[in-house]
Design a protein around this motif. Structure first.
Motif, mmCIF file in Angstrom:
data_model
loop_
_atom_site.group_PDB
_atom_site.id
_atom_site.type_symbol
_atom_site.label_atom_id
_atom_site.label_comp_id
_atom_site.label_asym_id
_atom_site.label_seq_id
_atom_site.Cartn_x
_atom_site.Cartn_y
_atom_site.Cartn_z
ATOM 1 N N ARG A 1 63.950 -19.635 -59.820
ATOM 2 C CA ARG A 1 63.504 -18.347 -59.286
ATOM 3 C C ARG A 1 63.135 -17.411 -60.435
ATOM 4 O O ARG A 1 63.896 -17.261 -61.390
ATOM 5 N N VAL A 2 61.985 -16.784 -60.299
ATOM 6 C CA VAL A 2 61.558 -15.741 -61.241
ATOM 7 C C VAL A 2 61.067 -14.571 -60.403
ATOM 8 O O VAL A 2 60.085 -14.689 -59.672
ATOM 9 N N TYR A 3 61.776 -13.442 -60.511
ATOM 10 C CA TYR A 3 61.439 -12.291 -59.681
ATOM 11 C C TYR A 3 60.578 -11.270 -60.404
ATOM 12 O O TYR A 3 60.037 -10.361 -59.772
ATOM 13 N N ILE A 4 60.445 -11.380 -61.715
ATOM 14 C CA ILE A 4 59.497 -10.513 -62.428
ATOM 15 C C ILE A 4 58.092 -11.002 -62.088
ATOM 16 O O ILE A 4 57.788 -12.195 -62.246
ATOM 17 N N PRO A 5 57.229 -10.129 -61.588
ATOM 18 C CA PRO A 5 55.929 -10.574 -61.080
ATOM 19 C C PRO A 5 55.103 -11.312 -62.125
ATOM 20 O O PRO A 5 55.112 -10.969 -63.319
ATOM 21 N N LEU A 6 54.381 -12.322 -61.678
ATOM 22 C CA LEU A 6 53.515 -13.086 -62.564
ATOM 23 C C LEU A 6 52.447 -12.205 -63.195
ATOM 24 O O LEU A 6 52.025 -12.440 -64.340
ATOM 25 N N SER A 7 52.022 -11.166 -62.464
ATOM 26 C CA SER A 7 51.000 -10.271 -63.026
ATOM 27 C C SER A 7 51.539 -9.536 -64.253
ATOM 28 O O SER A 7 50.808 -9.299 -65.221
ATOM 29 N N ARG A 8 52.801 -9.181 -64.269
ATOM 30 C CA ARG A 8 53.405 -8.524 -65.437
ATOM 31 C C ARG A 8 53.544 -9.516 -66.603
ATOM 32 O O ARG A 8 53.330 -9.152 -67.764
ATOM 33 N N LEU A 9 53.942 -10.717 -66.285
ATOM 34 C CA LEU A 9 54.071 -11.726 -67.337
ATOM 35 C C LEU A 9 52.715 -12.012 -67.977
ATOM 36 O O LEU A 9 52.612 -12.198 -69.204
ATOM 37 N N ALA A 10 51.664 -12.028 -67.138
ATOM 38 C CA ALA A 10 50.332 -12.336 -67.656
ATOM 39 C C ALA A 10 49.867 -11.302 -68.671
ATOM 40 O O ALA A 10 49.130 -11.623 -69.608
ATOM 41 N N ARG A 11 50.299 -10.043 -68.520
ATOM 42 C CA ARG A 11 49.900 -8.995 -69.485
ATOM 43 C C ARG A 11 50.436 -9.278 -70.880
ATOM 44 O O ARG A 11 49.926 -8.759 -71.866
ATOM 45 N N HIS A 12 51.470 -10.094 -70.953
ATOM 46 C CA HIS A 12 52.050 -10.449 -72.255
ATOM 47 C C HIS A 12 51.717 -11.879 -72.642
ATOM 48 O O HIS A 12 52.386 -12.470 -73.505
ATOM 49 N N GLY A 13 50.712 -12.449 -71.980
ATOM 50 C CA GLY A 13 50.260 -13.785 -72.339
ATOM 51 C C GLY A 13 51.092 -14.910 -71.748
ATOM 52 O O GLY A 13 50.939 -16.065 -72.168
ATOM 53 N N LEU A 14 51.936 -14.595 -70.800
ATOM 54 C CA LEU A 14 52.781 -15.615 -70.162
ATOM 55 C C LEU A 14 52.167 -16.022 -68.828
ATOM 56 O O LEU A 14 51.767 -15.172 -68.030
ATOM 57 N N HIS A 15 52.135 -17.331 -68.595
ATOM 58 C CA HIS A 15 51.620 -17.844 -67.339
ATOM 59 C C HIS A 15 52.692 -18.708 -66.683
ATOM 60 O O HIS A 15 53.654 -19.127 -67.322
ATOM 61 N N ASP A 16 52.518 -18.947 -65.404
ATOM 62 C CA ASP A 16 53.556 -19.634 -64.641
ATOM 63 C C ASP A 16 53.936 -20.956 -65.306
ATOM 64 O O ASP A 16 53.081 -21.720 -65.771
ATOM 65 N N ALA A 17 55.238 -21.195 -65.316
ATOM 66 C CA ALA A 17 55.817 -22.378 -65.936
ATOM 67 C C ALA A 17 57.199 -22.564 -65.340
ATOM 68 O O ALA A 17 57.650 -21.736 -64.537
ATOM 69 N N PRO A 18 57.908 -23.640 -65.661
ATOM 70 C CA PRO A 18 59.298 -23.743 -65.200
ATOM 71 C C PRO A 18 60.088 -22.494 -65.553
ATOM 72 O O PRO A 18 59.899 -21.897 -66.622
#
Length: 552
Positions: free
Chosen positions: A448-465
């Motif tokens: 489970r990851v509750y921090i939105p993917l859109s926020r992660l993407a702003r820091h260069g992070l994309h969906d992963a385990p």
């Protein structure tokens, strides 16, 4: 050897639970023993390792026919036939048991919980129905008696999971649940204790719910002796469930001790001497005690009626949260949540659970908006997914509104401040942000990851385990931003409280201060050096108690 001369594999005293205890009258005890001997014979046929399925079925057919005719060649059948002629109880219930034993002759696996409880409906519940009819009890006792019998049967299945699997290649625990632990082989592998424990606890959670439903049984019984036996049996069921939680039945057989049996017997005698009464409040209060939640401090400041109501709200929240977090298949979780939807919908008619009855009382007294219970269940549906990701801030806000805002709105109605709905929703959102930050690693273990993917993407992070995301250094910067939002949320709550009746919202204020301290400790620890779930210290709790006293 003829069927009527078969040697029984067990005697009544070998069973885990009382069969024909001395508290029953002599006449009733003899009838119960006749029922037991017939059932034991049928069970031994179904479990005979040297008989093929066809032979088992043929023998069970013959045994049932002997029961119907009262054939003296098979004394066990003839004796129960005579009991039925005298009391009008035994024949129908025993034939249901034979149906269950026919299943045992040909069926070795159960797909899901519904299939297992359907089996219990014919393998266990008829025993309770027989006792009720034998004693001339009302149909109002049928529901709780069925719940108790099903609980006892599943406890026996857990207790005997190893010998059943080794001796009979029979596993009653649902196959789909075992898959959560990696399948049958992995489940029984001695070294897989933690995976097995998660599944066993999921089973025992459901059993404990059945025991809770059965706790009204004694007060619905007119016969004092049967009431005493029901009280003793409930006590033993609770004791065995606790033992199965602390011991591993896949490694050793877990038994009830003689001391446990003696204490249960004495409790039954004491209960028979006075009018029986169940206390649904005990169940909801126990849920609060077990939680260790800092919210308990705020609850203690409420009046008795309001405290009882908030216990009901909390117990409901805890129950559905445990379902969502349990080691069960996701579709089973949704099925159990849907059972709660049906319970919420019948609160003002005839709730079937102790928590439901307490919620109904709270709703009547404080006009709880029960739509919020459904909103919470919607949030729990999100948590039931095998893999949780939130796309954007809108998804985060929706999730927070459901799992936290709903609880806040229900709570302020209990507190007597229903006009503070906006405050409750916004504070709930803030507390949920802190929960997300506090439980990062625990949630990642559940994918489970509750921090939105859109926020992660702003820091260069994309969906992963989830574990990969949580361990990335860039993830820490996203956490910092979320912590800033939570701090701003606490500041907004402080400002809102200036315009509200702070005294009526004292439990919410104490909860807010507890979470503010957790956030401060999380920030001080940093986001790249997480080590376990952060908890309030004893000093924190003492200071919060002082705050509660000053606010009183």
């Amino acid at each position: 050897m003829q069927m009527g001369q078969m040697q029984a594999s067990k005697r009544p005293r070998d069973e885990s639970f009382p069969v024909a205890s001395l508290v029953l009258s002599r006449a009733h005890r003899d009838a119960v023993l006749a029922f037991y001997r017939f059932a034991r014979m049928a069970d031994d046929i179904a479990d005979a390792p040297d008989l093929k399925a066809d032979e088992k079925l043929a023998r069970l057919d013959s045994l049932e026919q002997a029961l119907v005719e009262g054939d003296p060649k098979i004394p066990q059948a003839a004796q129960l036939h005579a009991v039925d002629r005298r009391y009008g109880a035994g024949l129908v219930e025993a034939r249901d048991l034979v149906r269950a034993f026919r299943r045992d002759a040909v069926k070795t696996r159960y797909a899901d919980w519904a299939e297992l409880t359907d089996y219990c409906a014919v393998s266990a519940n008829p025993v309770g129905r027989f006792l009720l009819r034998l004693h001339g009890e009302s149909e109002t006792a049928h529901g709780p008696a069925d719940a108790l019998c099903t609980a006892l049967q599943i406890l026996n299945h857990v207790q005997d999971c190893q010998p059943d699997q080794k001796r009979l290649d029979r596993i009653y625990l649902p196959v789909s649940w075992l898959q959560v632990a990696g399948g049958e082989t992995a489940f029984f592998e001695p070294s897989n204790a933690s995976l097995r424990r998660a599944v066993l606890n999921g089973v025992l959670d459901r059993v404990d719910g059945l025991i809770d439903r059965a706790r009204v049984l004694p007060e619905r019984l007119q016969d004092r002796r049967l009431r005493a036996q029901s009280i003793a049996t409930l006590a033993l069921a609770q004791r065995l469930s606790r033992r199965l939680r602390s011991c591993d039945p896949a490694l050793t057989r877990v038994r009830i001790s003689r001391a446990d049996a003696a204490m249960a017997f004495l409790r039954g005698l004491a209960g028979a001497a006075r009018p029986a009464s169940s206390r649904d409040t005990d169940i909801t209060a126990a849920a609060v005690r077990r939680s260790g939640s800092s919210f308990r401090l705020g609850m203690k400041s409420l009046s008795a009626d309001r405290r009882r109501a908030i216990h009901a709200v909390y117990a409901f929240c805890r129950e559905v949260d445990d379902i969502a977090d349990g080691a069960l298949p996701s579709w089973e979780k949704r099925r159990f949540l849907n059972e709660w939807r049906r319970e919420i919908d019948r609160l003002h008619r005839a709730p079937e659970t102790p928590i439901g009855r307490e919620l109904a009382r709270a709703s009547s007294l404080f006009r709880l908006p029960l739509g919020e219970c459904h909103a919470l269940l919607d949030g729990m549906e999100t948590d039931c997914q095998e893999r949780v990701r939130l796309a954007d801030d809108h998804a985060l806000n929706t999730y927070g509104r459901r799992v936290a805002g709903s609880v806040g709105v229900l709570s302020i109605h209990v507190f007597g401040a229903p006009t503070a709905q906006s405050f409750a929703q916004e504070l709930g959102h803030t507390l949920q942000l802190v929960n997300i930050l506090r439980d990062i690693d625990e949630d990642a273990a559940l994918e489970r990851v509750y921090i939105p993917l859109s926020r992660l993407a702003r820091h260069g992070l994309h969906d992963a385990p989830a574990s990969v995301l949580a361990s990335d250094p860039r993830f820490a910067r996203v956490c910092e931003n979320l912590a800033d939002e939570a701090r701003a949320g606490f500041a907004a709550a402080d400002e809102a409280l200036r315009r509200l009746d702070r005294s009526s919202l004292k439990p919410a204020v104490l909860m807010m201060e507890s979470y503010r301290r957790i956030l401060d400790r999380l920030v001080a620890r940093g986001w790249g050096t997480r080590s376990g779930k952060l908890q309030l210290t004893a000093v924190d709790r003492l200071q919060l108690i002082g705050l509660a006293v000053r606010a009183a």
